[in-house]
Design an enzyme around this catalytic site. Structure first.
Site, PDB file in Angstrom:
ATOM      1  N   ASP A 177      77.715  98.061  25.281  1.00  0.00           N
ATOM      2  CA  ASP A 177      77.622  99.394  24.708  1.00  0.00           C
ATOM      3  C   ASP A 177      78.729 100.305  25.242  1.00  0.00           C
ATOM      4  OD1 ASP A 177      75.708 100.532  22.911  1.00  0.00           O
ATOM      5  OD2 ASP A 177      74.119  99.796  24.233  1.00  0.00           O
ATOM      6  N   THR A 211      70.766  97.017  19.838  1.00  0.00           N
ATOM      7  CA  THR A 211      70.935  96.470  21.205  1.00  0.00           C
ATOM      8  C   THR A 211      69.916  95.356  21.465  1.00  0.00           C
ATOM      9  OG1 THR A 211      69.694  98.398  21.956  1.00  0.00           O
ATOM     10  CG2 THR A 211      72.036  98.387  22.404  1.00  0.00           C
TER      11      THR A 211
END
Ligand code: AMP
Ligand code: MG
Length: 332
Positions: free
Chosen positions: A47, A128
């Site tokens: 990320d 995610t």
């Protein structure tokens, strides 16, 4: 035909490809460890590394551009975050040799701008949880102007070349307002894009409905009731991330529902979760509105404050699906 040599389009496709490579390297290069964000979603090294790569590239290619990203370097600077920052810097350094911990934090925080008249928005790793479980995820970058998405790029490393979830090839979808939606494999030295077209299906019984894998991101019971009302034959297809939009744009499904979770009935979607995906589908001939049939309004800051959930379809089925939503769902 889309003009891929236009500087903003070239930047966006190039940087998303680069970012996908970083995300893939992190995945294979380390056992992915999640940090806990305040909303308890797992945050990975990928990320931060992706936002750093995009922030750095944007500052270099388009110095006046504004970036609204999902992440900030704040938690990387805590004691808990330090090992993550070290790992992020190592992975970013493979593509940007000048990377230092400080530079990486600055590149990430290039994405802390506020949404204005014209800005880029980034979901560095959308889905995610899909990323952590080795499933679908997307790197999603979009350019928004006066509340309308103008350009969107989705990098989906675990989608196949027809936007099917066969692992390992990777898909890159790009759409520009008025210029169509286009698909390529993630790595293609010849840069051969083919145009995306949503499914022509107009028979609700034949519809394939997509939804989140995470049941907490939608209302699974209501989706079943909508399917029943439309006499849909097939079971819903579950997929993480905006890879769902690429799949719809490629004709691999007809309907994508983001209903409101009973646990979060007031949830407002984040702009970076919908911007790139929505233009990819719209330019492939699909339709996207909220659950009440209103157009998505990207002029309200970091969230779609004027909208309630999302209803995305191939186009021909849109009205029938909205009608079923109105009959089944209790909307705020
Ligand atoms: P998906 O992979 O389709 O489940 O979507 C992932 C995105 O859903 C994440 O990036 C989150 O920002 C967003 N999300 C988090 N909580 C919710 C919620 N309660 N309802 C809808 N979306 C959510
Ligand atoms: Mg997301």
């Amino acid at each position: 035909m889309i003009d891929l040599s236009q500087p903003e389009t070239q930047f966006a496709t190039g940087v998303v490809r680069q970012a996908c490579q970083v995300a893939q390297r992190v995945q294979t290069g380390m056992a992915v460890q999640g940090l806990t964000k305040s909303d308890f979603s797992p945050v990975t090294v990928a990320d931060f590394a992706v936002q750093a790569i995009v922030g750095r590239a944007l500052a270099a290619a388009l110095p006046n551009a504004v970036l609204v990203g999902e992440e900030s370097s704040k938690e990387l600077k805590t004691d808990e975050g330090r090992p993550v920052l070290e790992a992020v810097t190592r992975f970013v350094g493979q593509q940007a040799p000048e990377a230092t911990e400080q530079a990486v934090c600055e590149w990430i925080d290039h994405g802390l701008s506020e949404p204005g008249d014209r800005f880029w928005t980034l979901d560095p790793v959308d889905g995610t949880k899909g990323y952590l479980r080795g499933g679908q995820y997307a790197i999603a970058l979009a350019l928004i102007e006066n509340g309308q998405v103008q350009l969107g790029v989705l990098g989906c490393p675990n989608l196949g070349d027809q936007c099917q979830p066969d692992m390992g090839i990777g898909a890159l979808a790009v759409a520009k307002r008025g210029e169509g939606a286009w698909l390529n494999v993630l790595v293609d030295p010849e840069d051969q894009f083919t145009q995306l077209h949503a499914s022509p299906c107009s028979d609700p019984t034949q519809a394939r409905i997509m939804r989140s894998v995470e049941s907490g991101h939608t209302n699974v019971g209501e989706i079943d009731h909508i399917a029943e009302r439309l006499s849909v034959a097939a079971e819903p297809v579950c997929m993480d991330s905006q890879a769902k939009y690429a799949t719809l744009a490629a004709g691999g499904a007809e309907v994508l529902l983001r209903l409101l979770s009973p646990k979060k009935p007031d949830y407002k979607e984040c702009i970076w979760d919908q911007a790139a995906g929505s233009i990819v589908l719209a330019e492939a001939g699909g339709r996207i509105t909220d659950l009440k049939g209103q157009p998505l309004d990207f002029s309200q800051g970091r969230r779609l404050q004027n909208n309630t959930g999302v209803c995305a379809t191939n186009g021909p089925l849109h009205e029938a699906v909205l009608e079923a939503i109105a009959a089944v769902c209790t909307l705020p």
